[in-house]
Write a protein that holds these residues in place. Sequence first.
Motif, PDB file in Angstrom:
ATOM      1  N   ARG A   1      70.299  28.065  41.678  1.00 42.60           N
ATOM      2  CA  ARG A   1      71.497  27.399  42.352  1.00 42.60           C
ATOM      3  C   ARG A   1      71.788  27.553  43.472  1.00 42.60           C
ATOM      4  O   ARG A   1      72.702  26.865  44.009  1.00 42.60           O
ATOM      5  CB  ARG A   1      72.294  26.807  41.073  1.00 42.60           C
ATOM      6  CG  ARG A   1      70.978  26.285  39.897  1.00 42.60           C
ATOM      7  CD  ARG A   1      72.089  26.184  38.880  1.00 42.60           C
ATOM      8  NE  ARG A   1      73.081  24.597  38.764  1.00 42.60           N
ATOM      9  CZ  ARG A   1      73.018  23.919  38.576  1.00 42.60           C
ATOM     10  NH1 ARG A   1      71.960  23.113  37.106  1.00 42.60           N
ATOM     11  NH2 ARG A   1      73.545  22.022  38.536  1.00 42.60           N
ATOM     12  N   MET A   2      72.573  28.521  43.086  1.00 45.40           N
ATOM     13  CA  MET A   2      73.393  28.600  44.364  1.00 45.40           C
ATOM     14  C   MET A   2      72.765  28.994  45.751  1.00 45.40           C
ATOM     15  O   MET A   2      73.607  28.292  46.761  1.00 45.40           O
ATOM     16  CB  MET A   2      74.612  30.293  44.503  1.00 45.40           C
ATOM     17  CG  MET A   2      74.995  30.725  42.618  1.00 45.40           C
ATOM     18  SD  MET A   2      75.384  32.067  42.422  1.00 45.40           S
ATOM     19  CE  MET A   2      76.299  32.661  44.656  1.00 45.40           C
TER      20      MET A   2
ATOM     21  N   ASN B   1      69.733  27.424  46.242  1.00 47.05           N
ATOM     22  CA  ASN B   1      69.296  26.182  46.812  1.00 47.05           C
ATOM     23  C   ASN B   1      71.239  24.910  47.508  1.00 47.05           C
ATOM     24  O   ASN B   1      70.220  23.864  48.493  1.00 47.05           O
ATOM     25  CB  ASN B   1      69.149  24.848  45.846  1.00 47.05           C
ATOM     26  CG  ASN B   1      67.741  25.778  45.052  1.00 47.05           C
ATOM     27  OD1 ASN B   1      66.980  26.091  46.811  1.00 47.05           O
ATOM     28  ND2 ASN B   1      67.665  25.398  43.795  1.00 47.05           N
TER      29      ASN B   1
ATOM     30  N   LEU C   1      75.889  22.054  43.824  1.00 48.25           N
ATOM     31  CA  LEU C   1      74.933  22.946  43.379  1.00 48.25           C
ATOM     32  C   LEU C   1      75.464  24.455  43.722  1.00 48.25           C
ATOM     33  O   LEU C   1      75.037  25.291  42.064  1.00 48.25           O
ATOM     34  CB  LEU C   1      73.468  22.715  44.086  1.00 48.25           C
ATOM     35  CG  LEU C   1      72.613  21.570  43.452  1.00 48.25           C
ATOM     36  CD1 LEU C   1      71.858  21.704  45.046  1.00 48.25           C
ATOM     37  CD2 LEU C   1      72.259  21.625  42.291  1.00 48.25           C
TER      38      LEU C   1
ATOM     39  N   SER D   1      77.836  24.977  40.629  1.00 43.79           N
ATOM     40  CA  SER D   1      77.650  24.650  38.885  1.00 43.79           C
ATOM     41  C   SER D   1      76.804  25.951  38.673  1.00 43.79           C
ATOM     42  O   SER D   1      76.601  26.646  37.867  1.00 43.79           O
ATOM     43  CB  SER D   1      76.303  23.823  38.912  1.00 43.79           C
ATOM     44  OG  SER D   1      75.962  23.576  39.949  1.00 43.79           O
ATOM     45  N   GLY D   2      76.665  27.289  40.197  1.00 44.14           N
ATOM     46  CA  GLY D   2      75.605  28.219  39.865  1.00 44.14           C
ATOM     47  C   GLY D   2      76.896  29.552  40.383  1.00 44.14           C
ATOM     48  O   GLY D   2      76.714  30.567  39.454  1.00 44.14           O
TER      49      GLY D   2
ATOM     50  N   THR E   1      79.856  30.796  33.522  1.00 40.00           N
ATOM     51  CA  THR E   1      79.283  30.045  32.517  1.00 40.00           C
ATOM     52  C   THR E   1      78.813  30.361  30.679  1.00 40.00           C
ATOM     53  O   THR E   1      78.817  31.698  31.157  1.00 40.00           O
ATOM     54  CB  THR E   1      77.891  29.258  32.834  1.00 40.00           C
ATOM     55  OG1 THR E   1      76.863  29.910  33.310  1.00 40.00           O
ATOM     56  CG2 THR E   1      78.206  27.712  34.204  1.00 40.00           C
TER      57      THR E   1
ATOM     58  N   HIS F   1      69.902  19.720  38.291  1.00 36.04           N
ATOM     59  CA  HIS F   1      69.662  20.317  39.606  1.00 36.04           C
ATOM     60  C   HIS F   1      68.488  19.924  40.542  1.00 36.04           C
ATOM     61  O   HIS F   1      68.654  19.522  41.719  1.00 36.04           O
ATOM     62  CB  HIS F   1      68.694  21.835  39.169  1.00 36.04           C
ATOM     63  CG  HIS F   1      69.038  23.063  39.816  1.00 36.04           C
ATOM     64  ND1 HIS F   1      68.277  24.407  39.473  1.00 36.04           N
ATOM     65  CD2 HIS F   1      69.171  23.095  41.340  1.00 36.04           C
ATOM     66  CE1 HIS F   1      67.863  24.877  40.820  1.00 36.04           C
ATOM     67  NE2 HIS F   1      68.646  24.268  41.682  1.00 36.04           N
TER      68      HIS F   1
ATOM     69  N   THR G   1      63.942  23.972  33.779  1.00 36.71           N
ATOM     70  CA  THR G   1      65.266  23.682  34.158  1.00 36.71           C
ATOM     71  C   THR G   1      66.036  22.259  34.749  1.00 36.71           C
ATOM     72  O   THR G   1      64.867  21.302  34.325  1.00 36.71           O
ATOM     73  CB  THR G   1      64.226  23.641  35.992  1.00 36.71           C
ATOM     74  OG1 THR G   1      63.275  24.264  35.607  1.00 36.71           O
ATOM     75  CG2 THR G   1      65.386  23.045  37.271  1.00 36.71           C
TER      76      THR G   1
ATOM     77  N   PHE H   1      75.659  35.109  37.344  1.00 30.59           N
ATOM     78  CA  PHE H   1      75.564  33.825  38.229  1.00 30.59           C
ATOM     79  C   PHE H   1      74.516  33.312  38.411  1.00 30.59           C
ATOM     80  O   PHE H   1      72.936  33.673  38.728  1.00 30.59           O
ATOM     81  CB  PHE H   1      76.107  34.210  39.673  1.00 30.59           C
ATOM     82  CG  PHE H   1      77.335  34.640  40.121  1.00 30.59           C
ATOM     83  CD1 PHE H   1      78.494  34.188  40.086  1.00 30.59           C
ATOM     84  CD2 PHE H   1      77.098  36.093  39.342  1.00 30.59           C
ATOM     85  CE1 PHE H   1      79.608  34.499  39.935  1.00 30.59           C
ATOM     86  CE2 PHE H   1      78.735  37.018  39.909  1.00 30.59           C
ATOM     87  CZ  PHE H   1      79.682  36.241  39.659  1.00 30.59           C
ATOM     88  N   ASP H   2      73.857  31.841  38.617  1.00 34.84           N
ATOM     89  CA  ASP H   2      72.406  30.936  38.476  1.00 34.84           C
ATOM     90  C   ASP H   2      72.355  31.190  39.580  1.00 34.84           C
ATOM     91  O   ASP H   2      72.358  30.128  40.824  1.00 34.84           O
ATOM     92  CB  ASP H   2      73.441  29.241  37.900  1.00 34.84           C
ATOM     93  CG  ASP H   2      71.623  29.072  38.163  1.00 34.84           C
ATOM     94  OD1 ASP H   2      70.197  29.244  38.382  1.00 34.84           O
ATOM     95  OD2 ASP H   2      71.011  27.841  37.677  1.00 34.84           O
ATOM     96  N   VAL H   3      71.646  32.875  40.195  1.00 34.45           N
ATOM     97  CA  VAL H   3      71.459  32.344  41.958  1.00 34.45           C
ATOM     98  C   VAL H   3      70.641  31.135  42.407  1.00 34.45           C
ATOM     99  O   VAL H   3      70.822  31.160  43.637  1.00 34.45           O
ATOM    100  CB  VAL H   3      71.202  33.819  42.111  1.00 34.45           C
ATOM    101  CG1 VAL H   3      70.057  34.538  43.666  1.00 34.45           C
ATOM    102  CG2 VAL H   3      71.432  34.701  41.675  1.00 34.45           C
TER     103      VAL H   3
END
Length: 1053
Positions: free
Chosen positions: A532-533, A535, A76, A79-80, A84, A594, A590, A528-530
């Motif tokens: 996901r980071m 989590n 997780l 991927s964040g 991307t 995830h 979502t 950044f996918d905060v």
Amino acid sequence: MENGEIFTSLEEITAEAKAKAEKQRAEEAQLGGPKPTVTDVRTAKKAGEVHFKAQHGIVVAFFSFILVLHILGIYLFTSGFLLTRLVLPHRSECAVPPIELTKGYVAGDAGKGCWHPKTYDKAIVVIVDALRYDFTVPFEAQFEPVNLEKQAERAQAASSEKNVAPRHFHNAIPVLYETAKQSPKNAFLLPFIADPPTTTLQRLKGLTTGTLPTFVDAGSNFAGTAIDEDNLVAQLKDAGKRVVHLGDDTWHALFPGYFEPNLTHAYDSFNVWDLHTVDNGVTEHMFPLLKAENSTKWDVIFGHYLGVDHAGHRYGPDHPAMAAKLNEMDAVFRRMIEEIDDDTLLVVMGDHGMDAKGDHGGESDDEIQAALWMYSKRGDFGRIDPSFVLPPAHAKDRPVAQIDLVPTLSLLLGLPIPFNNLGKPIDEAFVSAKGVGFENLATVNRLASAQIHRYQGEYAKVRGLDESTFSSSLSLWPAANEAWTSVFQRMSFGGSTAKGEQMKASYKAFAAYQQENLRICRSLWVRFDVPRMINGVLILAFSVLLIALYARGLIGDRAEITPVFFTRGLLGTVLGAVLGLVVSLVLPDTPKEHIVAFAAAMTGIIGVLSAFFSFRNRLGSPLPNNIWGYTSFIFTVSLSAGFAANSFTIWEDEILLHFLTTFGVLAVISSFRQKSMSDRTLGVYHSILFTVLLRVASFSRLCREEQMPYCKSTYYASALSTTSAPWQLIIPAVAALLVPTFVKSYYEGTKSYQNMAVMWIGIVLRFGLMLSAAYWALDAADDADWYPAFSSIIKITKQALAQGVLILAFGIGYALYNWSKPLLNIEMANQGTDKEQVIIHGYANVHGSRYALLITIWYLAVALLQKPMGAGAIGILVWQLFSLFEIIDTNNLRQSSIGPVVLGLLGSFHYFKTGHQGSLSSIQWESAFIPLKSVRYPWTPIVVILNTFGAQILCAVAVPALVLWKAQPKQRRLLSTVAKAIATHILFYAVINLATTMWAGHLRRHLMLYRIFSPRFMLGATVLLVVDVVAIFVGLWGARMSILSVAEVFGFA
């Protein structure tokens, strides 16, 4: 009585039974208790074995559950965290230009040129993998000559900045510079700057799509490696061009089905020890296609040479093999210059550079500074400034981005510019050869800018971005168009000079728009996918809490209650996964993976925490309560906190040395306080030995770029080499002679050098290490070409030796380990006398001596896969492991956290001593071809993992030995104590991983993110997973086999 039967009354039978029972009890009382039967003993052993195996299986399952939590948390966050980019499926079309064309030019004719008149009918595009720019510039052009005798101070100052003496890679490929200097209308040479990461796969994407690289490209075909966005090769195919590919097979993974099947020849790209097969194949098939009779069979040829890159990986840039390979390329290009026709464009470029050791993948200057050379017999090239006639002396001068190649080749060949392109046309390819005409240059920049503007609009629409995101570039767009329009409005009012100045101003306006848009896209994709980071960090943090409670908080036998932890954790994970699926249906925006991953992990964690709550009466504080506990805590927390600083991370190897030295000093002090003279003597001796060996191992050093000039590399022959010095070849041979002897001495100290230990340590291990030393001697002979006539024999022999060593380790070694009995020898003393005794040699270390054989098995395999200097470091590590076992035993620290934590520090320390650093470029990919001739899955990645993480693997295997060394045969709660030690070892790496993960996330905007913090995060995550797997499936399995073997003789406690 009928028939003479004898009748015994019930009273008589009962009385007789009672009498016999009383008599038996009296006899047993005299003998000290009841005497079990053979059947009773066997039944008890069988019951104990079944119980132990059940407990062991559940413990393995619980640690596997922890492994799953680590995987989910790392997945997780990663991927964040990794960049991307949304890939748009749009394609540029020949008949649909991005802006209205000028001078009545009609789009849609690929024969003449789709959006702009084409300049060339054919092109030969040659990629020389890892062609660094300074390879192509003569030494004299890069450095002003210095008289070393008369100007010593100046020479010293110059050498500190860059080596003054020419290296092997200097002046080895002069043709590119010569042609650009002598015939500037026919050729130009420029620095060609790559965007990191400097890996071939990512570079080829940038060179063909014109887009910026990211770690993860999110698109419709995410599962595959094929490029599914608009690109140069696809446009060639759509235009009906016949495209041929020769060389690196990576192209076929990216562009399947694009090339002419009968003319294309692809070669395996991963065997970095093979310098010639790919290059010879490209050259062999290239030149026949250049003959006049074959000119109609192709339009564009992509040739990808790998020899320079492989020479760098194998030897480093400063080696005769590099000079020979560059000379070979020089001859190839001279021949191409002679054989191409006037309508063919010849392009030579590097996809990236290489660092001082010949590696790449990062973002250092040497890694991103490649070379670009274009040649045409027609003399079409010009310069926007007369001072630009000579090629730049250094890569910092007049560089062009690699993405600029895409619009340049597209317009030169009459193709549409790929839709996602962000590059700008290269000036020299479009400015007039007289250097005074800017009209063509302004025209092509207008087209490229218009395509970027069109892409910008579509990307903002798909991502739902408002105009403010591109406000700065959008403001420049009308200004550039106005400058262009003004040219034609004012042409009647001024002469050619006025028109030229206006065209130049228009060109600069479009170039400014392109530059600003590129800046925005760079910042836009550094998003950044905060959630996901966060989590991912939450999962990793709670998993640290679980391990800490399990390892340091539980009181009593943790193996007995582990089934409850595992059952509740598994149940929670399954329920969480189901719940996540349901929630994903409610929240379709979502990503499903995830939600499912986070829900499954968190509910599993909650399940385990509920079990801890149920056993709260057996739960103590996980915080330390003695000096050794505080020492472990300080080591772990200090190391974790330090990773927030880039200087700390850069010098991690030196910091680990100081931590371990501190442990050695504390161990000496503690050993002096032991009551027993033998414990005191052994403890002090091994503590001093452990510390001295640290200092010896520290002489093996591979410096990272950021440590210079305060660090001197000793791992290879020189700082610019990846081969070993001749004297270093002695190290594996010395290790083969000494290490088995040292290990034997530890066994003899407890009278355990018996039975299988004699065969394995005294014969097989020593023989395997000698074969390993022979391998590296043959490898040196192969590298230096000492015996050219026997080259093929040497290659076959050394590979056979490597395979033989691995067979000895994992084949014979594991077979002996599985079938080995406890290392005991029974001796009768004073037979026939009143003082007759049964002496069992090896009794005091029956558990540890047998299990430690497993460490030596893995040592043999890991030592083979290290360079000679690394083999010496691994030998020292094994010596230190046995000394650490003695320190733990003499100081009675089996239950303490210090042993597993020191093993974590020791594994990390020797990671650096085996030629590795916290950077992608330090990965020794060539190790995959020590036992293998070609890439074979899964063996190739396994070999690279053993090379890279060999030190951490050995230390993880050694964890159970901390408990088993000199443990009593029927010691109670042995499995529980082993599980405690393994959990503590995993806890150390889990905390380090959590820290590096959090710091990478927190410092995601830091300038040194992708040079320091991101690689350290990836290293921490990978090491944690490797240690998890090894501790569970090697350490716990080995402990199971050893304990069962001892129990066959002594039974279970």
